[in-house]
Design a protein around this motif. Structure first.
Motif, PDB file in Angstrom:
ATOM      1  N   GLU A 189       0.984  -1.200  -0.015  1.00 37.19           N
ATOM      2  CA  GLU A 189      -0.078  -0.060   0.062  1.00 37.19           C
ATOM      3  C   GLU A 189       0.872   1.479  -0.113  1.00 37.19           C
ATOM      4  O   GLU A 189       1.656   1.523   1.068  1.00 37.19           O
ATOM      5  CB  GLU A 189      -0.861  -0.104   1.279  1.00 37.19           C
ATOM      6  CG  GLU A 189      -1.219   1.208   1.788  1.00 37.19           C
ATOM      7  CD  GLU A 189      -2.882   1.490   1.306  1.00 37.19           C
ATOM      8  OE1 GLU A 189      -3.648   0.567   1.528  1.00 37.19           O
ATOM      9  OE2 GLU A 189      -2.986   2.328   0.608  1.00 37.19           O
ATOM     10  N   LEU A 220      -4.171   2.713  -2.936  1.00 38.63           N
ATOM     11  CA  LEU A 220      -3.216   2.276  -3.889  1.00 38.63           C
ATOM     12  C   LEU A 220      -2.268   1.374  -3.825  1.00 38.63           C
ATOM     13  O   LEU A 220      -1.444   1.535  -3.158  1.00 38.63           O
ATOM     14  CB  LEU A 220      -2.573   3.786  -4.568  1.00 38.63           C
ATOM     15  CG  LEU A 220      -3.621   4.958  -5.068  1.00 38.63           C
ATOM     16  CD1 LEU A 220      -3.022   5.949  -5.793  1.00 38.63           C
ATOM     17  CD2 LEU A 220      -4.837   4.269  -6.039  1.00 38.63           C
ATOM     18  N   GLU A 256      -4.171   8.604  -8.007  1.00 41.32           N
ATOM     19  CA  GLU A 256      -4.136   7.814  -9.146  1.00 41.32           C
ATOM     20  C   GLU A 256      -4.360   8.361 -10.424  1.00 41.32           C
ATOM     21  O   GLU A 256      -5.044   9.500 -10.639  1.00 41.32           O
ATOM     22  CB  GLU A 256      -5.115   6.707  -8.877  1.00 41.32           C
ATOM     23  CG  GLU A 256      -5.037   5.482  -9.760  1.00 41.32           C
ATOM     24  CD  GLU A 256      -6.224   4.742 -10.340  1.00 41.32           C
ATOM     25  OE1 GLU A 256      -7.208   4.456  -9.578  1.00 41.32           O
ATOM     26  OE2 GLU A 256      -6.339   4.361 -11.473  1.00 41.32           O
ATOM     27  N   GLY A 261       0.219   5.337 -10.233  1.00 34.29           N
ATOM     28  CA  GLY A 261       0.331   5.993  -8.951  1.00 34.29           C
ATOM     29  C   GLY A 261       1.161   7.539  -9.350  1.00 34.29           C
ATOM     30  O   GLY A 261       2.354   7.116  -9.726  1.00 34.29           O
ATOM     31  N   LEU A 336       0.275   0.627 -11.012  1.00 34.34           N
ATOM     32  CA  LEU A 336      -0.513   0.203  -9.792  1.00 34.34           C
ATOM     33  C   LEU A 336      -1.009  -1.154 -10.168  1.00 34.34           C
ATOM     34  O   LEU A 336      -1.202  -1.444 -11.331  1.00 34.34           O
ATOM     35  CB  LEU A 336      -1.462   1.031  -9.615  1.00 34.34           C
ATOM     36  CG  LEU A 336      -1.361   2.404  -9.200  1.00 34.34           C
ATOM     37  CD1 LEU A 336      -2.514   3.195  -9.204  1.00 34.34           C
ATOM     38  CD2 LEU A 336      -0.492   2.378  -7.686  1.00 34.34           C
TER      39      LEU A 336
END
Lengths: 338, 227
Positions: A189, A220, A256, A261, A336
């Motif tokens: 994370e 994310l 995002e 990311g 991501l």
């Protein structure tokens, strides 16, 4: 250096051409043997055909044999001429082609050797400068017969500073050489990693008289090595501390954007002249601040390390002017997990 | 002997200044290329020690080029942390007289400065200046006349060094100040007279031979044997 590559280029071209000539000759020989057998066979068949058709008229068997051989020889000569011409054309074109092909083969090697040379020269410059400062200071102090204890202490302090510089440089050089292979990668994370990275830097930011703001979109996740990301973020924050300085504000944000990311680290410090933005990730590149009177000096490895880390995390890093504050904004894009 | 040091590393620049001052040189420092060039174009320096890489508009190479273009013949010793042959060649070709790689031994820097400032009046075998029966050793910083050793203070040495490099030439007090004291020194023409007086006391008075230091009233001084 240049000579080395021009000889290598010539040699490689010669090798290519030799191979080409060998293949051409072999192939021509093969074609020639096949074709001349075929010529013999056809001419014989032709004669037999003639004889069947106009058998009576052909009186002299021997004469027809000579005629037949003559025709076959002529065909062979034509074939030889054509083959020679063809070979010459192929080899001529092949030589030119070989030259360019060899140049294309060697170009990336030459570039990387040049880059390596540049790196060595820069590294030696960066290592020699603190050594020179230490050596000159020590020698001059030793030559002074009236050196006081106070002066000796100042000398040692100054030497210690240079030792620290050398140590940092050595660590960074080793880290550049090593971190091409990252440690274990896990589903992580991102906001959590960022929080712990910025927490480590909070005291330094406070000490520099700067303010700090962070804003992370949660949830994310990416497949990364968290130490590598922390190190990269740490370098960028350090960079802002070093160049933005007292009273400035550092912002770290994560959001995002199309499966990536987007992590931005920005400050509202003195920034970097536009024409130098592209170069700052080069090893040993230092922004020329001589006209802005700032005396901040790194040794130009931090941002290269950050870039290398981000690339190892399959991401991208870029820098641009911070349009809101006038300082610099770094953008790290990381793929991501969905 | 007046030296200009152009070097952006504060520590190196200041250490060189201190070390050279201990040897009796008058030293000025410029910490960037622009100031360095402005100073280097002044004729009062006997040697310029210039770093190769400098911040600002002028690096070592362009400073030397500009100096030579403006016909300033002052000896230039280039310092650099880059040791590639091509770097050294570029520096020398631009007009530098010598090249020293950092880090260097201070001893060597001193020897190279002596070599670069070796005048015609200098004895070729040893590092000393000679005028008639007067000798000045540039390493021990002692003078000798008619076989007698004379010890000198650092400033007296620098002053005599300047006089002996320009024998039988009238030197104004202003010229003497420019070559023997650095830019920051608070020195007046009266002080020059005082130092000349001290030199006379040591070099001329104790000896029965002719006096060497002559006053040119209204102009300055001259090293010359009075017949």
């Amino acid at each position: 250096m240049k000579d080395l590559f021009s000889t290598a280029l010539m040699r490689l071209t010669v090798v290519y051409v030799t191979v080409l000539i060998a293949v051409c000759l072999l192939f021509s020989g093969f074609i020639y043997t096949l074709a001349s057998n075929e010529i013999d066979r056809t001419s014989r068949r032709q004669v037999v055909g003639f004889r069947n058709l106009l058998g009576r008229f052909i009186v002299d068997e021997q004469e027809s044999e000579i005629l037949r051989n003559q025709e076959a020889d002529e065909s062979r000569a034509r074939l030889r001429a054509k083959l020679t011409l063809g070979n010459m054309a192929v080899i001529a074109a092949g030589t030119v082609f070989s030259y360019f092909f060899a140049r294309r083969t060697l170009y990336p090697i030459e570039e990387s050797v040049k880059a390596q040379e540049r790196f060595t020269s820069d590294a030696s410059h960066e290592l020699r400068t603190p050594l020179a400062a230490m050596r000159t200071e020590i020698e001059v102090a030793l030559r002074d017969p009236r050196l006081t204890t106070q002066e000796a202490k100042e000398l040692l302090e100054s030497n210690l500073e240079e030792v620290a510089t050398l140590q940092l440089m050595t660590d960074n050089l080793l880290s550049l050489a090593r971190n091409k292979e990252l440690g274990e990668q896990k589903i992580t994370e991102l906001s959590r990693v960022l929080k712990s990275a910025t927490k480590n830097h909070a005291p330094k930011i406070k000490k520099a008289g700067m303010t700090f703001e962070e804003k992370y979109q949660s949830g994310l996740k990416a497949m990364i090595n968290k130490d590598a990301l922390q190190q990269a973020v740490g370098i960028l924050i350090d960079n802002s501390i070093k160049y933005a300085g007292n009273g400035a504000k550092i912002e770290v944000k994560l959001e995002e954007c199309d499966g990536y990311g987007h992590l931005t680290i920005s400050d509202n410090g003195i920034g970097i002249p536009d024409d130098q933005l592209e170069c700052i990730f080069q090893r040993f590149y230092k922004v020329d601040y001589s006209r802005t009177s700032s005396k901040q000096q790194g040794h130009g490895l931090g941002l290269s390390i950050a870039q290398q880390l981000v690339v190892a995390l399959r991401g991208r890093i870029s820098a641009r002017k911070n349009h809101r504050g006038g300082g610099i904004e770094f953008l790290i894009e990381l793929p991501l997990l969905v | 002997m007046r030296v200009l040091v152009i070097e952006d590393e504060y520590k190196i620049a200041n250490a060189i200044k201190r070390g050279l001052a201990q040897e009796g040189y008058a030293v000025d420092v410029a910490y960037n290329g622009d100031d360095g060039l402005a100073n280097a174009l002044e004729p009062s320096y006997d040697i310029v020690i210039c770093d190769r890489m400098l911040p600002g508009g002028y690096d070592g190479i362009s400073i030397v080029k500009q100096m030579r273009k403006e016909n300033i013949r002052t000896a230039v010793l280039m310092l650099t942390a880059k040791d590639a042959v091509s770097d050294r060649v570029a520096g020398l070709d631009a007009g530098a007289d010598d090249y020293l790689i950092k880090p260097f031994a201070f001893e060597e820097l001193l020897a190279r400065i002596r070599a670069l400032t070796r005048g015609e009046s200098q004895n070729n075998n040893s590092p000393q200046l000679v005028y008639r029966d007067l000798e000045l050793n540039l390493i021990t910083k002692r003078a000798r006349r008619a076989g007698t050793e004379i010890s000198l203070s650092l400033k007296e040495f620098s002053l005599l060094d300047y006089l002996m490099r320009n024998p039988e030439v009238v030197l104004t007090k202003q010229q003497i100040i420019e070559h023997v004291w650095d830019y920051d020194a608070d020195i007046l023409e009266n002080n020059v007279e005082a130092f000349i007086g001290m030199l006379r006391k040591k070099l001329d008075k104790p000896f029965s031979g002719p006096s060497y230091i002559q006053t040119m009233r209204g102009f300055g001084y001259k090293l010359e044997e009075l017949k």
